[in-house]
Design an enzyme around this catalytic site. Structure first.
Site, PDB file in Angstrom:
ATOM      1  N   HIS A 409       0.633  -1.201   0.000  1.00  0.00           N
ATOM      2  CA  HIS A 409      -0.093   0.216   0.063  1.00  0.00           C
ATOM      3  C   HIS A 409       0.724   1.170   0.064  1.00  0.00           C
ATOM      4  CE1 HIS A 409      -4.156  -1.241   0.351  1.00  0.00           C
ATOM      5  NE2 HIS A 409      -3.701  -2.542   1.120  1.00  0.00           N
ATOM      6  N   ARG A 605      -6.798  11.858   5.450  1.00  0.00           N
ATOM      7  CA  ARG A 605      -5.787  11.761   6.742  1.00  0.00           C
ATOM      8  C   ARG A 605      -4.929  13.062   6.441  1.00  0.00           C
ATOM      9  NH1 ARG A 605      -5.880   8.127  10.882  1.00  0.00           N
ATOM     10  NH2 ARG A 605      -4.144   9.301  11.676  1.00  0.00           N
ATOM     11  N   LYS A 610       0.201  14.211   1.654  1.00  0.00           N
ATOM     12  CA  LYS A 610      -1.219  14.622   0.793  1.00  0.00           C
ATOM     13  C   LYS A 610      -1.203  16.035   0.475  1.00  0.00           C
ATOM     14  CE  LYS A 610      -3.720  10.794   2.586  1.00  0.00           C
ATOM     15  NZ  LYS A 610      -4.458  10.068   1.701  1.00  0.00           N
ATOM     16  N   LYS A 719     -14.835   8.248  -5.097  1.00  0.00           N
ATOM     17  CA  LYS A 719     -15.915   8.638  -4.657  1.00  0.00           C
ATOM     18  C   LYS A 719     -16.503   9.958  -5.077  1.00  0.00           C
ATOM     19  CE  LYS A 719     -14.341   6.416  -0.219  1.00  0.00           C
ATOM     20  NZ  LYS A 719     -13.648   6.986   1.210  1.00  0.00           N
TER      21      LYS A 719
HETATM   22  C1  PLP Z   1     -12.305   6.857   1.439  1.00  0.00           C
HETATM   23  C2  PLP Z   1     -12.104   7.320   2.692  1.00  0.00           C
HETATM   24  C3  PLP Z   1     -10.802   7.608   3.072  1.00  0.00           C
HETATM   25  C4  PLP Z   1      -9.393   7.544   1.966  1.00  0.00           C
HETATM   26  O1  PLP Z   1      -9.474   8.750   1.475  1.00  0.00           O
HETATM   27  P1  PLP Z   1      -8.262   9.124   0.406  1.00  0.00           P
HETATM   28  O2  PLP Z   1      -8.367  10.699   0.116  1.00  0.00           O
HETATM   29  O3  PLP Z   1      -8.232   8.304  -0.751  1.00  0.00           O
HETATM   30  O4  PLP Z   1      -6.930   9.217   1.404  1.00  0.00           O
HETATM   31  C5  PLP Z   1     -10.421   7.998   4.344  1.00  0.00           C
HETATM   32  N1  PLP Z   1     -11.296   8.017   5.149  1.00  0.00           N
HETATM   33  C6  PLP Z   1     -12.410   7.814   5.126  1.00  0.00           C
HETATM   34  C7  PLP Z   1     -13.422   8.066   6.165  1.00  0.00           C
HETATM   35  C8  PLP Z   1     -12.759   7.570   3.838  1.00  0.00           C
HETATM   36  O5  PLP Z   1     -14.339   7.181   3.584  1.00  0.00           O
END
Ligand code: PLP
Length: 875
Positions: A409, A605, A610, A719
């Site tokens: 990962h 996070r 990021k 998403k």
């Molecule tokens: C989808 C999701 C993540 C992952 O988010 P990234 O932007 O891909 O790091 C982290 N926390 C929650 C609650 C999520 O639903």
């Protein structure tokens, strides 16, 4: 530093009022013939996608009221929303259990090859809505509770998130369980039943992150079944003595023994009777307490052993992509072993019930390692095969390497797991012996293929030299597995060319592959954005259960991008989702958000890679640009509301400073009369799956702006795009594949590419150019922060210095192109019709990113398992 908790800062409403009331319609009216009159007849029982037991409003409400009176021991004239949630959950569980039992019975009868997904995290979120959707009972149930005087949405709001994960990795595991069941695949999850999930985040008035425990089990958990009959012993410490009898066997004795108790969580598939299992382990003391101490009146000593056992599954470690704070943490190592040992014991017991020889184990069992966290399963299976089953070494190793599969990962060096050898020798003496034996065999084989290449041996060894020596878990996971995969094309390529390059050269490229991550469209479209889902169903003229299980069907939306009426409907739904979010913020934080603006969202996070810092510095840049504008100029700008949410690991100082900066910038700019009409900024506390479900459908643009090559995949990018939000991002992770699908003209890319990163970092270190010269716009912003435009500037120096000094994440290199990309986003948004077209085209082309596609790739190309259908009840 002390801070007080601002009671409004918690984004999760404490169950506010408990209006107890009478269940209306509990005593149904009679019709002329004296029979009960219900709003819907039995003929309405079967909805699209439903093939469960014969369910109608009548039977649903009966079961509900039954639970109110028996399980909850409450009166029908005295029930509040929380009680209604409990009754709803318990009666839904009854339906799940029927399917769950049938599914397990079917698997036992048909004995297909099974796959097990080992993940230290499962970020499930809420269950009730998903369970009702998957059972095909959502509408029926909603009608039923309405008839009883309750509102389904209020009931759903009562459920606490199951937050047994940090972020993307845990949520991926949850999406994969949903897809496995939906695709009728015989897959079980194995994890830990933490007493406390990811911490609750509070934000103090001065922007400090405060953490509180998440006692998610306090309200009881209706979605789990304790299995007091499924219990295993797990040993720690003690001593391991080789038998030296010509076999590789050893005897491991003494030390501490604890019990692993199973809790089962039902995982219903969508529109199928298949209901799989997620088995979570709880640790318990083997012997209550020490009687000698107890009799001597030493009660503390008496409960010590018991406490030490229970501690193992007490808390989820709150780190995402950073192991610095985990280094040498004995309890974390004990968690990992406890979980892998219990899971393997359970898997082997189930396999042995088939009456097959151990040689056939890989024909019936595939085990997926979600990151290196469960890597101890490799030496543990070796231990069982050698010490308990008396197999020869090569024979055992052959079984092991045909059973496991490893998903990497991250390629961030600081996130690669390593365990100090002395700690391993202390906690798991037998496993350390086995690891040394594996190393010996392995290095001999490498030496044979690359004679005399000592550096290669050192690079590849499972043991890293140093004080102390450390076990490299990624190397162990790699050589102990049949296949190794990354989670997006670019990431898999990087795995093969950087951290595991030597292993590709040694074992051949065939062992290495890619499975691009996915998300479940049930939760991340139908549940979180019901209006959009309905519009899609009506437009495609397909049953919902068809396109939700074959997401590529969304392509049928493409021609409608040209349809003005359709675009108006599409845009109106986005607008209502913004209002829903504004309402949420109003009721939870007491803040009023304008909804006649672009919603710009970054939620994930908080981590340097990021680059939330890039985003907030961009916001500050925009703020000062606005300040310099005349009223006439301002009238032409695009209004923006910027949202952040995300947790920082409690020990991650720079990440916490970033939150502090965001909160303080928000305080200043939201109050500035010159600009507040054009720019607002919010940090929403306590990011969770449920908060994501409100934010994502409301987004016009979302930011995924990691330094190129650092974000393995990302899943929140998927998403957002699935919900018609456009993407502003770097050429990284799954952003690249999203752009390939939706078309580059529908995403906003900026920044340097992966191959440039190494060089740029080298330049920073050896030929630094002052920021003022290199990037004057950024220098100006940093200067403003440093000189106190957003409160005491000195506080932010450590954060600003990371940019001024080595700038490892390349903010000075990417800032100008980032600002240019934001301007392009503004310009594009001003052409509303064109923007909506982009939005529709984006959703239409997101089919690839369904976790159904991803899980089928694992099933076919890795695990070699097949769908096993479960007959619906009554057959
Ligand atoms: C989808 C999701 C993540 C992952 O988010 P990234 O932007 O891909 O790091 C982290 N926390 C929650 C609650 C999520 O639903």
């Amino acid at each position: 530093m002390t801070s007080t908790i601002d009671p409004k800062s918690i984004g999760r409403p404490a169950r506010p009022h408990r209006h107890a009331r009478t269940l209306t319609g509990y005593f149904p009216e009679k019709d002329a013939s004296g029979k009960d009159k219900w709003p819907r007849g039995d003929e309405k029982a079967w909805k699209d996608g439903q093939r469960s037991v014969d369910k109608d409003v009548k039977s649903v409400t009966r079961n509900f009221v039954g639970h109110v009176q028996t399980s909850l021991a409450r009166q029908a004239y005295n029930l509040d929303d929380f009680g209604a949630y409990q009754a709803a959950a318990l009666s839904t569980r009854d339906d799940l259990l029927v399917n769950w039992n049938n599914t397990q019975l079917t698997y036992t009868r048909k004995s297909p090859k099974r796959a097990y997904y080992l993940s230290l995290e499962f970020l499930m979120g809420r269950t009730l809505d998903n369970a009702l959707l998957n059972l095909g009972l959502k509408e029926t149930f909603s009608d039923g509770v309405q008839r009883l005087g309750f509102n389904m949405e209020d009931i759903l709001e009562q459920e606490r998130d199951a937050a047994l994960g940090n972020g993307g990795l845990g949520r991926l595991a949850a999406c994969y369980l949903d897809s496995s069941a939906s695709q009728e695949l015989p897959v079980w999850g194995y994890g830990l039943r933490y007493k406390y999930g990811i911490f609750q985040q509070f934000i103090s008035t001065d922007g400090e992150q405060l953490e509180a425990p998440d006692p998610w089990l306090d309200n009881q958990n209706p979605w789990e079944l304790p299995r007091l009959d499924v219990i295993y012993d797990v040993r720690f410490y003690g001593h391991a003595d080789r038998l030296n009898d010509g076999t590789p066997r050893a005897l491991w004795q003494g030390g501490q023994e604890v019990l692993a108790v199973a809790y089962d969580v039902m995982i219903p598939g969508y529109s199928t009777a298949t209901t799989n299992n997620l088995r979570l382990w709880e640790s318990k003391p083997k012997r209550g307490f020490d009687l000698n101490s107890f009799n001597a009146g030493n009660y503390e000593g008496a409960v010590e052993a018991s406490n030490s056992a229970q501690a193992i599954t007490s808390v989820l470690y709150p780190n995402d992509h950073t192991y610095v704070v985990l280094f040498g943490k004995e309890l974390r190592l004990k968690q990992q072993y406890f979980w892998t040992a219990a899971s393997l014991a359970d898997i082997i017991r189930r396999f042995k019930n088939l009456g097959k020889s151990m040689q056939e184990f890989p024909d019936y069992v595939a085990i997926q390692l979600n990151d290196t966290h469960p890597t101890l399963a490799i030496p543990e299976l070796m231990r069982i095969l050698i010490d308990d089953e008396d197999l020869r070494w090569d024979n055992a190793w052959g079984i092991v390497t045909n059973t496991f599969f490893y998903t990497n990962h991250t390629v961030l060096p600081e996130a690669l797991e390593k365990w100090p050898v002395p700690l391993m020798e202390h906690v798991l003496p037998r496993h350390m012996q086995i690891i040394y034996d594996i190393v010996l065999d392995f290095l001999l084989a490498v030496e044979k293929k690359f004679p005399g290449d000592r550096e290669r041996l050192a690079r590849m060894s499972l043991i890293e030299e140093g004080v102390p020596k450390q076990v490299r878990m990624a190397h162990l996971a790699c050589i102990g597995s049949r296949k190794v995969n990354g989670v997006a094309e670019l990431h898999s390529e990087l795995v093969q060319t950087t951290i595991l390059k030597d292993f590709v050269e040694f074992e051949g490229i065939g062992k290495f592959g890619n499975v691009t991550n996915g998300i479940t469209p049930r939760r991340w479209l139908d549940q979180c954005n019901p209006e959009l889902s309905t519009l899609i169903t009506n437009t495609l003229k397909l049953k919902k259960s068809v396109w939700l299980k074959d997401l590529t069907k969304l392509e049928g939306l493409l021609p409608f991008a040209e349809d003005k009426v359709f675009r108006a409907k599409w845009a109106a739904i986005k607008q209502r989702n913004k209002e829903r979010l504004a309402h949420y913020v109003q009721t939870t934080l007491g803040l009023t958000i304008r909804t006649d603006a672009m919603f710009d969202v970054q939620i994930k996070r908080i981590h340097e890679y990021k680059r939330q810092s890039l985003n907030i510095l961009g916001v500050i840049h925009r703020y000062f640009t606005l300040k310099k504008m005349t009223a006439a100029e301002k009238a032409k700008v695009n209004r923006r509301v910027v949202f952040f949410a995300g947790k920082a690991a409690p020990a991650y100082y720079i990440a916490k400073l970033t939150i502090r900066l965001i909160v303080n910038v928000a305080r200043i700019i939201n109050a500035d009369p010159d600009t507040k009409e054009y720019l607002q900024l919010y940090f929403l506390p306590d990011y969770s799956v449920s908060l994501a479900e409100v934010l994502i459908p409301a987004s016009d643009i979302s930011q995924h702006i990691s330094t190129a090559g650092t974000e393995a995949s990302g899943t929140s990018n998927m998403k957002f795009c699935l919900n018609g939000g456009l993407l502003l991002g770097t050429v990284d992770g799954a952003n690249i594949e999203i752009a390939e699908e939706v078309g580059e003209n529908n995403v906003f890319f900026f920044g340097h590419l992966t191959p440039a990163v190494e060089d740029l970092r080298y330049q920073h270190l050896y030929h630094p150019v002052p920021i003022e010269e290199k990037c004057p716009a950024l220098a100006e912003v940093i200067n403003q922060v440093s000189t106190g435009a957003f409160g005491d500037g000195g506080v932010y120096e450590p954060l600003l210095n990371t940019i001024r000094q080595s700038d490892y994440y390349l903010l000075t290199d990417d800032f100008d192109s980032y600002i240019a990309a934001l301007d392009m986003v503004d310009e594009a948004y001003l052409d509303k019709e064109e923007w909506v077209k982009k939005s529709i085209r984006t959703t239409a082309k997101m089919g690839k990113f369904s976790s159904d596609r991803a899980i089928n790739e694992y099933a076919e190309s890795y695990w070699n398992i097949e769908p096993t259908s479960v007959p619906p009840e009554g057959y």
